[in-house]
Enzyme design. Structure first.
Site, short mmCIF file in Angstrom:
data_model
loop_
_atom_site.label_atom_id
_atom_site.label_comp_id
_atom_site.label_asym_id
_atom_site.label_seq_id
_atom_site.Cartn_x
_atom_site.Cartn_y
_atom_site.Cartn_z
N GLU A 141 0.85 -1.19 0.00
CA GLU A 141 0.00 0.00 0.00
C GLU A 141 0.89 1.24 0.00
OE1 GLU A 141 -3.50 -0.25 2.19
OE2 GLU A 141 -3.93 1.89 2.15
N ARG A 142 0.63 2.13 -0.96
CA ARG A 142 1.44 3.35 -1.14
C ARG A 142 2.91 3.00 -1.32
NH1 ARG A 142 -3.20 6.00 -2.17
NH2 ARG A 142 -4.61 5.84 -0.42
N ASN A 179 -3.44 -2.00 7.43
CA ASN A 179 -4.77 -2.47 7.00
C ASN A 179 -4.62 -3.98 6.89
OD1 ASN A 179 -5.78 0.14 6.77
ND2 ASN A 179 -5.13 0.33 4.64
N LYS A 256 -4.07 -0.92 13.84
CA LYS A 256 -4.88 0.19 13.33
C LYS A 256 -6.32 -0.20 13.62
CE LYS A 256 -6.11 2.44 8.91
NZ LYS A 256 -5.71 2.65 7.50
N GLU A 260 -10.47 4.31 9.30
CA GLU A 260 -10.67 4.04 7.87
C GLU A 260 -11.30 2.67 7.62
OE1 GLU A 260 -6.77 4.87 6.09
OE2 GLU A 260 -7.41 6.94 5.79
N ARG A 293 -2.16 2.56 17.04
CA ARG A 293 -2.11 3.82 16.27
C ARG A 293 -3.21 4.80 16.66
NH1 ARG A 293 -2.56 3.44 10.56
NH2 ARG A 293 -0.72 4.61 9.96
N ARG A 304 -10.98 17.19 10.92
CA ARG A 304 -10.22 15.94 11.05
C ARG A 304 -8.98 16.11 11.93
NH1 ARG A 304 -7.96 12.60 5.82
NH2 ARG A 304 -6.26 11.51 6.87
N ASP A 333 -2.26 13.86 7.91
CA ASP A 333 -1.80 12.66 7.22
C ASP A 333 -0.55 12.86 6.37
OD1 ASP A 333 -1.65 10.14 6.29
OD2 ASP A 333 -3.48 10.17 5.12
N GLU A 355 5.29 8.18 14.15
CA GLU A 355 5.30 7.43 12.89
C GLU A 355 5.59 8.42 11.77
OE1 GLU A 355 1.88 4.82 12.24
OE2 GLU A 355 1.91 5.31 10.11
N GLU A 361 4.16 8.99 -0.08
CA GLU A 361 2.78 8.98 -0.56
C GLU A 361 2.33 10.36 -1.04
OE1 GLU A 361 0.00 7.55 2.36
OE2 GLU A 361 -1.75 8.16 1.18
O1 GCW Z 1 -2.18 8.05 4.49
C1 GCW Z 1 -3.27 7.20 4.55
C2 GCW Z 1 -3.11 6.33 3.36
C3 GCW Z 1 -3.64 4.94 3.53
C4 GCW Z 1 -3.05 4.37 4.83
C5 GCW Z 1 -3.51 5.26 5.98
C6 GCW Z 1 -2.94 4.82 7.32
C7 GCW Z 1 -2.44 2.14 5.38
O2 GCW Z 1 -3.69 6.96 2.26
O3 GCW Z 1 -3.27 4.19 2.41
O4 GCW Z 1 -3.43 3.04 5.03
O5 GCW Z 1 -3.09 6.57 5.77
O6 GCW Z 1 -1.91 5.35 7.69
O7 GCW Z 1 -3.51 3.97 7.97
#
Ligand code: GCW
Length: 658
Positions: A141-142, A179, A256, A260, A293, A304, A333, A355, A361
């Site tokens: 992911e990313r 995730n 996590k 999300e 997290r 947010r 983020d 973190e 990203e």
């Molecule tokens: O930055 C966002 C990303 C998600 C990521 C999430 C996170 C792993 O777009 O892809 O998922 O944060 O940090 O949990």
């Protein structure tokens, strides 16, 4: 042999030698910063101390080195002292010896004198952890550097990965995406985890896993994952026992939860503290930890940036002593610039770790050269390193031959390890070390050092200056889409939620009369940020809805300043290309052209960012672009139609190519 045959023989021998030479010495980036030539072949290697000896035997060119154990030294610390013709490395643990050896080899590789050594080192943080966002199907992911290195963990590649980490002191790795798929805890998958743990252990690296909070249901077949349910607790105990039977030094879990769409304790009417403490309880007898997290936000929240604080502050002091709350450096983020997350200074009775995100990203993925250490230094100018327990970095590593997709992205992996070892090292010191090891000592590397140090600010300028944030394309977070707002999509997943541009101005009002986010900061900062006249301009639209004609320190209006900042970013990106081009005589052909190609993308993308943002925001400001900045060369309607057809697991090959 007749003449023809002789010629053929000589030619083929020459070609064979060339092929061998380019395999061994191919400048494809695969050797990272560990580019010492093999001096000897080491044999009989076992354990971490064995690795230390083997590294010495293989790469050290100097006189005799003695490895000594001494109890009273700090964990993982070491001393390196010259004693006559000998060098003595002393440590209380095998890992300390390995780090000492890598230190010595670094001195050799950077051409420093190894006489009269009197070095004493210890890591600032005990836990220096990479978080891989790798999925079981091999996607990351990313991740912008190919597939997961753990998918078909080839032993040579794993060895190089482990050596690279150990060389900068990284001592933990979370193998899978936060995730997390529940299958991460299946018996089959744990077998694979064990195999990786066995490969990393000799380099002092422990493995950790991200877990899915609903695993008791999805893997265990239970009807609930309520953390206070006895059957659920028993299931976790059994699972954790199974893990430790396979991996006796397993590090623990990264979680996590309720973020999300991931499951968490709130799904069962419980709290973050209930969830984290339950897992901490089952890991405790094995000395495992929970990294929980704080990346949480919900669509109904008016801001947010407020949310992690609101959800976690009530539990300050209620987490078990083997729980660490893992908080992203900024409250939203991983943006190119954010203020620090206010939770760091608010929570007083909770163990915390930061973190950072090495995978870029939001900073041009593996196409843009952005050295991240200056961003981390900025963070540490607000958050005392000593207030944290540990440091984590979301890995930028994949199976690309050069590991990180961009040769210079390796510097972020390197810098993460070095900064976790010693957050007081300056970005310049780290970049200097990395450059010398990676590009050798030929030529003058100082233009590259300067370029690296300027690169983060340049990226902020051409992407999101003056506190702008999260105006990325909806799906891939690579390019600009400040207009992206499909009907029905939750507002906090659309850029207009963040930039709030209108006929009056732009920016998110987080003052005491807005979302009151400023109140989450200590008094002095709250006052500073709350007043549009004292708020640092670098964060202006983060905290204020700034009128287009607001007078800036430069004397320009806010609109004119915005235009200048974007233009400055473009000029900087173009300048980087010129700096690199001048390095051609000093850099091998392959890396030279690969980096040049990326810098060209970066320069083109910077224009794309400037043009898209200025033309779009101009539809609100209705003000002209000042004469003294370069005017957009792209059309807004064309940029609005432009799509990069990639998933969140890929690097956009060419950037903006219209
Ligand atoms: O930055 C966002 C990303 C998600 C990521 C999430 C996170 C792993 O777009 O892809 O998922 O944060 O940090 O949990």
């Amino acid at each position: 042999m007749n003449d023809m045959k002789t010629k053929y023989f000589l030619l083929s021998t020459f070609l064979l030698l060339m092929v061998r030479w380019s395999c061994v010495y191919g400048e494809d980036g695969s050797r990272l910063w560990l580019r010492l030539e093999t001096a000897n072949t080491a044999t009989n290697i076992t354990g971490v101390k064995g690795m230390a000896m083997s590294e010495l035997e293989t790469y050290w060119l100097g006189g005799p080195v003695v490895l000594k154990r001494q109890k009273n030294l700090p964990k993982d610390g070491y001393t390196i002292k010259s004693q006559g013709a000998k060098i003595v490395i002393t440590a209380s643990s095998d890992a300390g010896m390995l780090y000492g050896v890598f230190h010595l080899l670094r001195l050799q590789q950077t051409g420093q004198s190894c006489d009269q050594l009197d070095i004493c080192e210890k890591p600032f943080y005990d836990l220096r952890i990479l978080d891989h966002w790798d999925n079981p199907d091999g996607t990351c992911e990313r991740g912008f550097a190919g597939k997961s290195i753990f998918l078909n963990a080839d032993s040579e590649r794993m060895k190089m990965y482990a050596r690279a980490n150990a060389s900068v002191g990284i001592n933990g790795t979370v193998l899978n995406n936060v995730n997390a798929k529940p299958e991460a805890l299946s018996t089959a998958s744990l077998g694979k985890t064990k195999a990786i743990a066995d490969q990393l252990r000799p380099y002092g690296i422990r493995v950790y896993l991200s877990i899915n909070f609903a695993s008791p249901i999805k893997v265990g077949g239970l009807t609930t994952a309520d953390p206070l349910d006895a059957k659920v607790i028993d299931w976790w105990k059994e699972k954790v026992n199974e893990i430790y039977r396979l991996i006796p030094d397993f590090g623990g879990f990264l979680v996590k939860a309720n973020s999300e769409g991931e499951p968490g304790p709130q799904d069962f009417g419980r709290t973050h503290a209930d969830g984290a403490n339950m897992l901490a309880g089952v890991l405790k007898p094995h000395k495992g930890i929970v990294m929980w997290r704080a990346f949480v936000y919900a669509p109904q929240s008016p801001d947010r940036a407020n949310q992690a604080y609101l959800e976690f502050m009530p539990f300050d002091g209620q987490f078990a002593d083997n729980v660490i709350i893992q908080i992203k450096n900024g409250p939203v983020d991983f943006q190119p610039r954010e203020p620090y997350s206010p939770l760091f200074t608010a929570m007083q009775k909770t163990q915390m770790m930061v973190e950072f995100q090495l995978t870029q990203e939001y900073l041009g993925a593996a196409n843009h050269l952005v050295y991240l250490a200056p961003m981390w230094q900025e963070f540490f100018s607000f958050v005392k390193p000593s207030s944290l327990k540990a440091m984590a970095g979301v890995a930028n590593i994949g199976d690309d031959i050069n590991w990180c997709g961009h040769h210079f992205a390796q510097a972020n992996w390197y810098a993460f390890g070095r900064a976790a070892w010693n957050p007081a090292l300056t970005p310049a010191q780290i970049a200097d070390e990395w450059l010398t090891q990676t590009f050798g000592e030929q030529g003058n590397l100082s233009p590259l050092l300067k370029l690296m140090l300027e690169s983060r600010e340049a990226c902020v300028n051409y992407m999101m200056p003056l506190g702008i944030h999260h105006i990325f394309a909806g799906t891939h977070h690579y390019g600009p889409e400040p207009w992206y707002a499909p009907r029905g999509l939750r507002a906090d997943w659309t850029p207009p939620y963040y930039h709030r541009a209108d006929s009056i101005g732009m920016g998110f009002d987080r003052t005491t009369t807005g979302s009151a986010n400023v109140r989450q900061y200590p008094e002095a900062l709250c006052r500073l940020y709350n007043d549009i006249n004292t708020c640092p301009e670098t964060l202006l639209t983060w905290f204020h809805h700034v009128p287009w004609d607001h007078k800036m320190k430069s004397g320009r209006t806010f609109w004119d300043e915005l235009c200048h900042k974007y233009d400055e970013g473009v000029r900087e990106a173009r300048h980087f290309l010129a700096v690199w081009d001048a390095m051609q005589p000093y850099v091998d052909a392959q890396r030279f052209s690969e980096v040049q190609r990326k810098l060209r993308i970066q320069a083109r993308d910077s224009e794309w960012w400037r043009d898209a943002c200025l033309l779009y925001f101009q539809t609100f400001s209705h003000r002209p672009i000042p004469q003294d900045v370069e005017h957009p060369v792209h059309n807004l309607d064309e940029m609005m139609k432009f799509r990069i057809p990639i998933s969140m697991y890929e690097n956009p090959e060419n950037g903006y190519n219209k």
